[in-house]
Design a protein around this motif. Structure first.
Motif, PDB file in Angstrom:
ATOM      1  N   ASN A  78       0.827  -1.194   0.000  1.00 32.73           N
ATOM      2  CA  ASN A  78       0.000   0.000   0.000  1.00 32.73           C
ATOM      3  C   ASN A  78       0.871   1.257   0.000  1.00 32.73           C
ATOM      4  O   ASN A  78       0.935   1.995   0.980  1.00 32.73           O
ATOM      5  CB  ASN A  78      -0.898  -0.039   1.251  1.00 32.73           C
ATOM      6  N   ILE A 110       6.800  -3.202  -5.018  1.00 34.45           N
ATOM      7  CA  ILE A 110       5.771  -2.240  -5.440  1.00 34.45           C
ATOM      8  C   ILE A 110       5.482  -2.439  -6.928  1.00 34.45           C
ATOM      9  O   ILE A 110       4.326  -2.498  -7.355  1.00 34.45           O
ATOM     10  CB  ILE A 110       6.225  -0.781  -5.171  1.00 34.45           C
ATOM     11  N   HIS A 130       3.392  -5.525  -7.533  1.00 29.43           N
ATOM     12  CA  HIS A 130       1.972  -5.313  -7.246  1.00 29.43           C
ATOM     13  C   HIS A 130       1.337  -4.334  -8.226  1.00 29.43           C
ATOM     14  O   HIS A 130       0.191  -4.484  -8.615  1.00 29.43           O
ATOM     15  CB  HIS A 130       1.777  -4.730  -5.836  1.00 29.43           C
ATOM     16  N   TYR A 131       2.085  -3.277  -8.547  1.00 25.13           N
ATOM     17  CA  TYR A 131       1.535  -2.192  -9.368  1.00 25.13           C
ATOM     18  C   TYR A 131       2.495  -1.886 -10.510  1.00 25.13           C
ATOM     19  O   TYR A 131       3.294  -0.950 -10.419  1.00 25.13           O
ATOM     20  CB  TYR A 131       1.356  -0.912  -8.545  1.00 25.13           C
ATOM     21  N   ASP A 160       2.324  -0.349 -13.125  1.00 26.95           N
ATOM     22  CA  ASP A 160       2.279   0.960 -13.771  1.00 26.95           C
ATOM     23  C   ASP A 160       2.850   2.088 -12.923  1.00 26.95           C
ATOM     24  O   ASP A 160       2.964   3.220 -13.372  1.00 26.95           O
ATOM     25  CB  ASP A 160       0.834   1.315 -14.158  1.00 26.95           C
ATOM     26  N   LYS A 161       3.163   1.784 -11.697  1.00 22.67           N
ATOM     27  CA  LYS A 161       3.681   2.857 -10.846  1.00 22.67           C
ATOM     28  C   LYS A 161       5.125   3.192 -11.241  1.00 22.67           C
ATOM     29  O   LYS A 161       5.851   2.359 -11.765  1.00 22.67           O
ATOM     30  CB  LYS A 161       3.627   2.448  -9.380  1.00 22.67           C
ATOM     31  N   ASP A 214       5.751   7.889  -8.297  1.00 26.93           N
ATOM     32  CA  ASP A 214       4.832   7.400  -7.265  1.00 26.93           C
ATOM     33  C   ASP A 214       5.560   7.020  -5.987  1.00 26.93           C
ATOM     34  O   ASP A 214       4.972   6.957  -4.919  1.00 26.93           O
ATOM     35  CB  ASP A 214       4.080   6.167  -7.771  1.00 26.93           C
TER      36      ASP A 214
END
Ligand code: ADP
Ligand code: MG
Length: 472
Positions: free
Chosen positions: A153, A182, A185-186, A188-189, A223
């Protein structure tokens, strides 16, 4: 030929060679090698150390020639030369073996960088650093958990995340692993990982160029900003001002900031209070030197990673005797593996003790080599008796007395051994200190300890610890 065409040539050769050599050998011995010169059929191949040279000379000569001939018929002779600079960060001649092994673009070496946006450059995250391969023990559990939480998160509860601890204890590993996680998980960040030196240089450059856009705006699209070793911003006022604005910008936009440092925020000297107080707004965790069990677990994990088989007592010996950092723990292990490959043997307590000894100031080989110990140590037998009795929690009179119980005999023998070994007192003199014992008894005791040190890693640990206490 230019350096870069040499590099292309060597890369091509290595690509072909890859399938002919065991992966572990390929990675170990061709890392940071380079063609230094290729003239009149004679190719000089630079290697970073003598181990690589010896191994390549003995095991690779013919295969290498035949592979090179597939590309260039004129080669007749290969010479290996040691160029210790190969492999250092600022020497770019060597070929990065990892890049030949994997085609995925993120698997690039740590020293390389990616441009994320205008003016934002990130070091590539090393894919080897993951939260899964970080061994968790008592002393880093919280730090690991915080990194897990942040990666699940980012910009959430723990912002900023501040990780501190001594050199070589896993800060960079954790920070990079969090960045990797990170992205897992993501995808596109945008995650930017910079060292504080790099950050400083960028700021100086921006100020020099008087770029219209303010520095903080550059990080608009990021990010997660990871800054490693923030202590290097100390006393750099301009950089701190810019960082302060960048930090606020990110923080206000709920972007994750992760920072590492050698000290907790309060103890960071030369950093503005308004910055350190920002660091305290989030989560502060530390990494400590891991306990014995965790050190052993780390060694086991690294053995698996390197597909090396090493006897448990040898690993225990390393775990006992490396007391500075995980980096050193890993260093000893990797050297032991490399040496064993070279010599076609398996690491022994004796062989790893030599490696530990080279890295440490104190003598992990105590008792292995009796000759040539010429250290002058200005201490009295009384000091040694004090230290031994303190270490084993035995009163002086028991240590010096006549009790032949093993729990007392052994420390007594060790004390005799240390007095003999370190202070060079005669057997007679030592005998007198220990209730007037006969010199042959002392001789026997010293001999016994020396013999046992060869086999007993726990005893060796104790003796080393005693020597450290004695300031040896
Ligand atoms: P620091 O940045 O604190 O100086 P690093 O992160 O560079 O230390 O760690 C040094 C080495 O030790 C790295 O190779 C890292 O992967 C390894 N290491 C440190 N702690 C652990 C751990 N708990 N589990 C596995 N490897 C570790
Ligand atoms: Mg680091």
């Amino acid at each position: 030929m230019t350096d870069s065409s040499y590099k292309d040539l060597w890369t091509e050769i290595l690509k072909r060679l890859k399938s002919k050599v065991k992966k572990a050998h390929f990675v170990t011995w061709f890392q940071d090698t380079a063609v230094i010169e290729f003239k009149d059929g004679r190719m000089i191949v630079g290697v970073p150390n003598v181990y690589a040279r010896d191994w390549l000379e003995n095991k690779m000569g013919d295969d290498l020639v035949s592979t090179i001939r597939e590309i260039d018929q004129t080669v007749s002779d290969i010479v290996f030369e040691v160029h210790p600079n190969l492999g250092l960060a600022d020497d770019t001649r060597g070929v990065d073996i990892q890049s030949l092994l994997d085609k995925s673009p993120r698997k690039i070496r740590g020293k390389q960088e990616v441009k994320l946006a205008e003016g934002v450059v990130s070091k590539c995250l090393n894919p080897k650093h993951t939260l899964q391969n970080f061994v968790v023990g008592q002393d880093n559990r919280l730090a690991h958990a915080a990194c897990m939480a942040v990666s699940a998160n980012p910009g959430g509860a723990y912002n900023p995340l501040f990780v501190y601890g001594g050199v070589g204890l896993g800060k960079t590993h954790l920070l990079q692993a969090t960045g990797n996680e990170i992205l897992r998980h993501y995808p596109d960040k945008v995650v930017a990982y910079v060292t504080s030196e790099r950050f400083t240089n960028e700021i100086i450059e921006a100020i020099g160029k008087r770029s219209a856009r303010s520095f903080k705006d550059r990080y608009r699209n990021v990010d997660c900003l990871i800054i490693d070793d923030i202590q290097f911003l100390a006393n750099k006022e301009m950089t701190q001002v810019e960082f302060f604005h960048t930090f606020n910008e990110l923080y206000d936009n709920r972007k994750q900031v992760i920072i590492s440092s050698d000290k907790p925020p309060k103890e960071l000297k030369g950093l503005e209070a308004r910055l350190t107080s920002r660091f305290e707004m989030g989560m502060i965790v530390d990494v400590q030197f891991p306990d014995f069990e965790t050190r052993l677990a780390i060694l086991n994990a690294k053995c698996r990673e390197h597909q090396a088989l090493i006897a448990p007592d040898v690993l225990e010996f390393v775990a006992h005797n490396v007391r500075s950092s995980v980096r050193e723990l890993e260093g000893v292990l990797l050297q032991a593996i490399a040496q064993a490959q070279l010599e076609n043997s398996t690491p022994t307590i004796r062989s790893v003790a030599r490696i530990v000894q080279k890295l440490n100031k104190y003598d992990a080989l105590a008792g292995y080599d009796d000759a040539g110990d010429d250290r002058a140590v200005a201490r009295s037998p009384q000091d040694i008796i004090d230290i031994v009795s303190g270490y084993y929690k035995l009163p002086h009179q028991q240590l010096l007395g006549a009790d032949r119980h093993k729990g007392i005999m052994r420390p007594r023998q060790i004390a005799m051994y240390l007095i003999r070994q370190e202070l060079k007192h005669s057997y007679e003199e030592i005998g007198k200190l220990f209730s007037g014992r006969n010199h042959t008894t002392v001789m026997h005791a010293v001999d016994k300890v020396m013999k046992m040190l060869r086999k007993d890693s726990l005893l060796l640990r104790d003796v080393n610890a005693l020597k450290v206490e004695m300031g040896m």
